[in-house]
Write a protein that holds these residues in place. Structure first.
Motif, PDB file in Angstrom:
ATOM      1  N   SER A  99      49.431 -22.815  55.536  1.00  0.00           N
ATOM      2  CA  SER A  99      50.475 -22.760  56.574  1.00  0.00           C
ATOM      3  C   SER A  99      49.935 -23.078  57.958  1.00  0.00           C
ATOM      4  O   SER A  99      50.545 -23.814  58.731  1.00  0.00           O
TER       5      SER A  99
ATOM      6  N   ARG B 233      47.616 -16.142  64.255  1.00  0.00           N
ATOM      7  CA  ARG B 233      48.635 -15.667  63.317  1.00  0.00           C
ATOM      8  C   ARG B 233      49.904 -15.273  64.077  1.00  0.00           C
ATOM      9  O   ARG B 233      51.023 -15.588  63.657  1.00  0.00           O
ATOM     10  N   THR B 234      49.721 -14.606  65.214  1.00  0.00           N
ATOM     11  CA  THR B 234      50.870 -14.214  66.043  1.00  0.00           C
ATOM     12  C   THR B 234      51.649 -15.434  66.510  1.00  0.00           C
ATOM     13  O   THR B 234      52.885 -15.458  66.465  1.00  0.00           O
TER      14      THR B 234
ATOM     15  N   TYR C 161      51.722 -18.538  65.160  1.00  0.00           N
ATOM     16  CA  TYR C 161      52.380 -19.241  64.062  1.00  0.00           C
ATOM     17  C   TYR C 161      53.602 -18.486  63.560  1.00  0.00           C
ATOM     18  O   TYR C 161      54.633 -19.092  63.222  1.00  0.00           O
ATOM     19  N   GLU C 162      53.516 -17.177  63.497  1.00  0.00           N
ATOM     20  CA  GLU C 162      54.600 -16.381  62.934  1.00  0.00           C
ATOM     21  C   GLU C 162      55.714 -16.102  63.933  1.00  0.00           C
ATOM     22  O   GLU C 162      56.734 -15.500  63.581  1.00  0.00           O
ATOM     23  N   SER C 163      55.559 -16.566  65.165  1.00  0.00           N
ATOM     24  CA  SER C 163      56.578 -16.332  66.188  1.00  0.00           C
ATOM     25  C   SER C 163      57.830 -17.169  65.931  1.00  0.00           C
ATOM     26  O   SER C 163      57.775 -18.389  65.839  1.00  0.00           O
ATOM     27  N   ASP C 164      58.974 -16.520  65.857  1.00  0.00           N
ATOM     28  CA  ASP C 164      60.245 -17.226  65.700  1.00  0.00           C
ATOM     29  C   ASP C 164      60.592 -18.014  66.955  1.00  0.00           C
ATOM     30  O   ASP C 164      61.236 -19.069  66.869  1.00  0.00           O
TER      31      ASP C 164
ATOM     32  N   ARG D 133      50.033 -19.063  51.869  1.00  0.00           N
ATOM     33  CA  ARG D 133      49.083 -18.125  52.464  1.00  0.00           C
ATOM     34  C   ARG D 133      47.783 -18.785  52.884  1.00  0.00           C
ATOM     35  O   ARG D 133      46.999 -18.217  53.630  1.00  0.00           O
TER      36      ARG D 133
ATOM     37  N   THR E   2      58.683 -21.303  66.667  1.00  0.00           N
ATOM     38  CA  THR E   2      59.275 -22.148  65.641  1.00  0.00           C
ATOM     39  C   THR E   2      60.574 -22.783  66.132  1.00  0.00           C
ATOM     40  O   THR E   2      60.821 -23.978  65.916  1.00  0.00           O
TER      41      THR E   2
ATOM     42  N   LYS F 165      58.810 -22.179  58.964  1.00  0.00           N
ATOM     43  CA  LYS F 165      57.396 -21.910  58.725  1.00  0.00           C
ATOM     44  C   LYS F 165      57.147 -21.958  57.226  1.00  0.00           C
ATOM     45  O   LYS F 165      58.022 -21.610  56.435  1.00  0.00           O
TER      46      LYS F 165
END
Length: 262
Positions: A139, A109-110, A112-115, A136, A118, A132
């Motif tokens: 993704s 999760r960390t 994938y959610e990292s800008d 829910r 991305t 992204k």
């Protein structure tokens, strides 16, 4: 260096938080060359070994909640029965762990959610808009191909497919592709049919080991994961992105891959 990525990404080889550095510029140019040459970019050892081990341990806990799906489809993505146009129909069989099953502290999760991550991918793909997904469930998912599972020959609906290999099968389960074979009218050519019938020498089977990040232009390149032929599963992370902000997949797509729409 962001501390929350330190134990995930191999920053020694891939300093993605410093995209203007000479090192990262060289990496990006190599990625562009790979994509232009074959439509596939491979970044071996992109993540730390500890990340792979932790993710495999997380998969072991979550695998009872993985949803198994088996369906037949045309290479262009239309879902059908096995009997419909059988010569052009390929089998997709796998189990998937939805994004919403990951723990709040999951390192996946960390990642994938990292800008930072991305933005690195956006630079690799040389696109202006790259976001992204807001879905829910889809993704970022973990797929498990067990013995006899496969993802038959197909095209992707979008370019820039991003995946990360966690575990190889001992036999089978290979990623194979034939670059730039799609016809504009979406009618099967003799070349495409020869690939579906395993009669074509244009197929490429790249070497992929656990920890390899793959970025693939799958819209025009016919590709598959060959049937797994061992008790050791092929475990892969699939990361989805969109050129639109807050993109959410259709309910029927969620239902097909996870047996639920929310």
């Amino acid at each position: 260096m962001p501390s929350n990525l330190y134990d995930i990404i191999n920053f020694h080889d891939y300093p993605i938080t410093d995209l203007e550095s000479r090192h990262c510029d060289k990496i990006l140019r190599d990625c562009h060359n790979q994509l232009e040459d074959k439509g596939l970019c491979l970044l071996p050892n992109f993540v730390q070994d500890n990340f792979i081990n932790e993710m495999l341990a997380e998969v072991k806990i979550l695998q009872k909640k993985a949803f198994y799906t088996e369906h037949w489809r045309s290479p262009y993505g239309e879902v059908c029965t096995r009997e419909q146009n059988f010569s052009n129909t390929t089998r997709a069989s796998m189990s998937s762990i939805a994004f919403d099953l990951l723990g709040d502290n999951s390192k996946l999760r960390t990642l994938y959610e990292s800008d930072f991550f991305t933005e690195f991918l956006r630079k690799v793909l040389k696109t202006k808009t790259f976001f992204k997904c807001a879905d829910r469930m889809i993704s970022c998912i973990i797929t498990i191909c067990r013995e006899s599972d496969e993802l038959g020959w197909h095209y992707d609906p979008n370019d820039g497919v991003v995946s990360l290999l966690l575990q190889k099968s001992l036999k089978g389960g290979n990623f194979e592709f034939a670059p730039n074979v799609r016809m504009k009218n979406d009618k099967m050519s003799e070349r495409e049919m020869s690939i579906l019938n395993n009669e074509n020498d244009d197929v490429i089977t790249p070497i992929q080991n656990p920890g390899t990040l793959s970025i693939f232009n799958g819209t025009n390149s016919l590709h598959r994961v060959s049937q797994v032929k061992s008790k050791v599963e092929r475990i892969m992370i699939l990361l989805s992105y969109s050129n639109k902000q807050n993109y959410i997949f259709a309910p029927q797509t969620r239902k097909r891959f996870f047996g639920r729409s929310n």
